[in-house]
Write a protein that holds these residues in place. Structure first.
Motif, PDB file in Angstrom:
ATOM      1  N   GLU A   1     -21.773   4.143  -4.956  1.00  0.00           N
ATOM      2  CA  GLU A   1     -22.009   2.626  -5.203  1.00  0.00           C
ATOM      3  C   GLU A   1     -22.861   2.399  -3.909  1.00  0.00           C
ATOM      4  O   GLU A   1     -23.410   2.190  -3.380  1.00  0.00           O
ATOM      5  CB  GLU A   1     -21.788   1.774  -6.002  1.00  0.00           C
ATOM      6  CG  GLU A   1     -22.153   0.048  -5.927  1.00  0.00           C
ATOM      7  CD  GLU A   1     -21.595  -0.803  -6.611  1.00  0.00           C
ATOM      8  OE1 GLU A   1     -21.845  -2.109  -6.181  1.00  0.00           O
ATOM      9  OE2 GLU A   1     -20.272  -0.590  -6.723  1.00  0.00           O
ATOM     10  N   TYR A   2     -21.549   2.967  -2.930  1.00  0.00           N
ATOM     11  CA  TYR A   2     -21.764   2.724  -1.703  1.00  0.00           C
ATOM     12  C   TYR A   2     -23.348   3.774  -0.980  1.00  0.00           C
ATOM     13  O   TYR A   2     -23.695   3.563  -0.363  1.00  0.00           O
ATOM     14  CB  TYR A   2     -20.853   2.821  -1.054  1.00  0.00           C
ATOM     15  CG  TYR A   2     -20.592   1.861   0.908  1.00  0.00           C
ATOM     16  CD1 TYR A   2     -20.733   1.006   0.714  1.00  0.00           C
ATOM     17  CD2 TYR A   2     -20.552   2.755   1.836  1.00  0.00           C
ATOM     18  CE1 TYR A   2     -20.355   0.713   1.688  1.00  0.00           C
ATOM     19  CE2 TYR A   2     -20.265   2.902   3.118  1.00  0.00           C
ATOM     20  CZ  TYR A   2     -20.608   1.655   3.297  1.00  0.00           C
ATOM     21  OH  TYR A   2     -19.867   1.523   5.168  1.00  0.00           O
ATOM     22  N   ARG A   3     -22.958   4.394  -1.450  1.00  0.00           N
ATOM     23  CA  ARG A   3     -23.643   5.965  -1.382  1.00  0.00           C
ATOM     24  C   ARG A   3     -25.178   5.063  -1.574  1.00  0.00           C
ATOM     25  O   ARG A   3     -25.999   5.462  -1.039  1.00  0.00           O
ATOM     26  CB  ARG A   3     -23.668   7.557  -1.789  1.00  0.00           C
ATOM     27  CG  ARG A   3     -24.246   8.554  -1.365  1.00  0.00           C
ATOM     28  CD  ARG A   3     -23.740   9.740  -1.905  1.00  0.00           C
ATOM     29  NE  ARG A   3     -23.037   9.996  -2.126  1.00  0.00           N
ATOM     30  CZ  ARG A   3     -22.528  10.492  -1.536  1.00  0.00           C
ATOM     31  NH1 ARG A   3     -23.293  11.542  -0.447  1.00  0.00           N
ATOM     32  NH2 ARG A   3     -20.625  11.081  -0.948  1.00  0.00           N
ATOM     33  N   LEU A   4     -25.228   4.923  -3.305  1.00  0.00           N
ATOM     34  CA  LEU A   4     -26.479   4.130  -3.122  1.00  0.00           C
ATOM     35  C   LEU A   4     -27.305   3.004  -3.088  1.00  0.00           C
ATOM     36  O   LEU A   4     -28.411   3.049  -2.614  1.00  0.00           O
ATOM     37  CB  LEU A   4     -26.579   4.162  -4.900  1.00  0.00           C
ATOM     38  CG  LEU A   4     -26.465   4.923  -6.042  1.00  0.00           C
ATOM     39  CD1 LEU A   4     -25.913   4.660  -6.910  1.00  0.00           C
ATOM     40  CD2 LEU A   4     -27.728   5.949  -5.836  1.00  0.00           C
ATOM     41  N   LEU A   5     -26.329   2.566  -2.021  1.00  0.00           N
ATOM     42  CA  LEU A   5     -26.556   1.145  -1.475  1.00  0.00           C
ATOM     43  C   LEU A   5     -27.103   1.319  -0.069  1.00  0.00           C
ATOM     44  O   LEU A   5     -28.665   0.969   0.726  1.00  0.00           O
ATOM     45  CB  LEU A   5     -25.275   0.302  -1.081  1.00  0.00           C
ATOM     46  CG  LEU A   5     -25.903  -0.303   0.154  1.00  0.00           C
ATOM     47  CD1 LEU A   5     -26.388  -1.636  -0.545  1.00  0.00           C
ATOM     48  CD2 LEU A   5     -24.057  -1.279   0.237  1.00  0.00           C
TER      49      LEU A   5
END
Length: 312
Positions: free
Chosen positions: A225-229
């Motif tokens: 999720e952090y990567r996608l953010l």
């Protein structure tokens, strides 16, 4: 931390003598009598032992009765391939075998000691040095890489940020903080490249994303999720083409604390601007470059000269 050694020697009486000496230096001994034992025991103990002590001649398998001269070559080759970071020392009372060893191996890369009192003292002095280095040896490559970056400190190519979008003072999400990360990304893209470590404060303290940005996310796979953010933010601010100068996002984990590294590989093919929000809520374009330990905004004449000098 307990002090352990792995001794491979087929003479059980020597093992008992060595065990007594080792205890005087505060070490416990694991013992094997063959190459077969070496492979089995080091697989279990390599994260605990300070060093491996090898007899220059030993058994190849436990069912043999006669020691083999090819043991030491097999042992060294095996350790070099499978456990290159584990210190190994050769301990021998066989001068003939020692001469044969020196003919086939570069003895300068091996620690060789004779089974004599003075030599045993020297052996344990060297082992003590390896024991001091044991904590660093047990760290993963990624952890060593992280510590190296932290120790270097902020520089022309490295910036620390506590978070991307979490205010550590108010302990709330604050998306306006993203600008501090983004302006440094832009500065690296307008200079020579560089890295941002998110989850570390200016005093080099490892905060970890668990106590900052991860608190603003909800998915179970929080790193994804952090990567996608970050992908989404980069796309919105710089465009997808900007990904050409970014390496894959990297996460380091130390003692349960996650650090994120965003790396700009090199200068962008064209000047990189970023929109900055003003106090009246209007926006303006800003241009940053990386200096020795911070990112600096250029305007007017400075900006035009810099762009002319760095992009044709």
């Amino acid at each position: 931390m307990n002090k352990f050694l792995l001794l491979i020697d087929d003479k059980e009486e020597f093992k008992e003598d060595f065990k007594t000496i080792a205890q005087r230096y505060g070490y416990q001994i694991a013992w094997g009598k063959s190459f077969e034992d070496l492979k089995q025991k080091i697989a279990q103990l390599h994260l605990q032992i300070t060093a491996v002590i090898l007899d220059i001649k030993c058994l190849m398998t436990n069912d043999q009765e006669i020691e083999k001269e090819d043991f030491i070559g097999a042992a060294i080759n095996f350790l070099s391939k499978e456990y290159p970071n584990v210190p190994r020392m050769i301990l021998t009372g066989d001068e003939k075998a020692l001469d044969g060893f020196k003919m086939f191996f570069n003895s300068e890369i091996e620690d060789i000691y004779r089974k004599e009192p003075e030599q045993l003292d020297a052996l344990f002095q060297k082992i003590d040095k390896h024991y001091v280095e044991l904590p660093n040896r047990l760290l993963s490559y990624d952890q060593l890489e992280l510590f190296k970056l932290i120790n270097e400190g902020e520089s022309k190519h490295l910036e620390f940020k506590s978070s991307l979008q979490y205010c550590t003072k108010s302990q709330t999400q604050n998306k306006e903080l993203r600008f501090e990360v983004l302006k440094n990304i832009a500065a690296f893209a307008n200079s020579e490249g560089g890295s941002i470590l998110i989850g570390i404060d200016d005093q080099k303290n490892i905060l970890g994303l668990e106590s900052t940005d991860f608190l603003t996310l909800k998915n179970e796979n929080i790193e994804d999720e952090y990567r996608l953010l970050i992908d989404s933010i980069i796309e919105n601010i710089f465009g997808n083409d900007f990904q050409k100068i970014l390496t894959d996002l990297k996460f380091y984990v130390y003692e349960g604390k996650t650090i994120c590294r965003i790396e700009v590989k090199n200068k962008n093919y064209s000047p990189t601007f970023i929109f900055r929000k003003r106090k009246d809520n209007s926006t303006s374009k800003a241009f940053f470059i990386r200096c020795f330990g911070s990112s600096r905004e250029l305007t007017d004449v400075e900006l035009n000269k810099y762009i002319s000098a760095h992009w044709k």
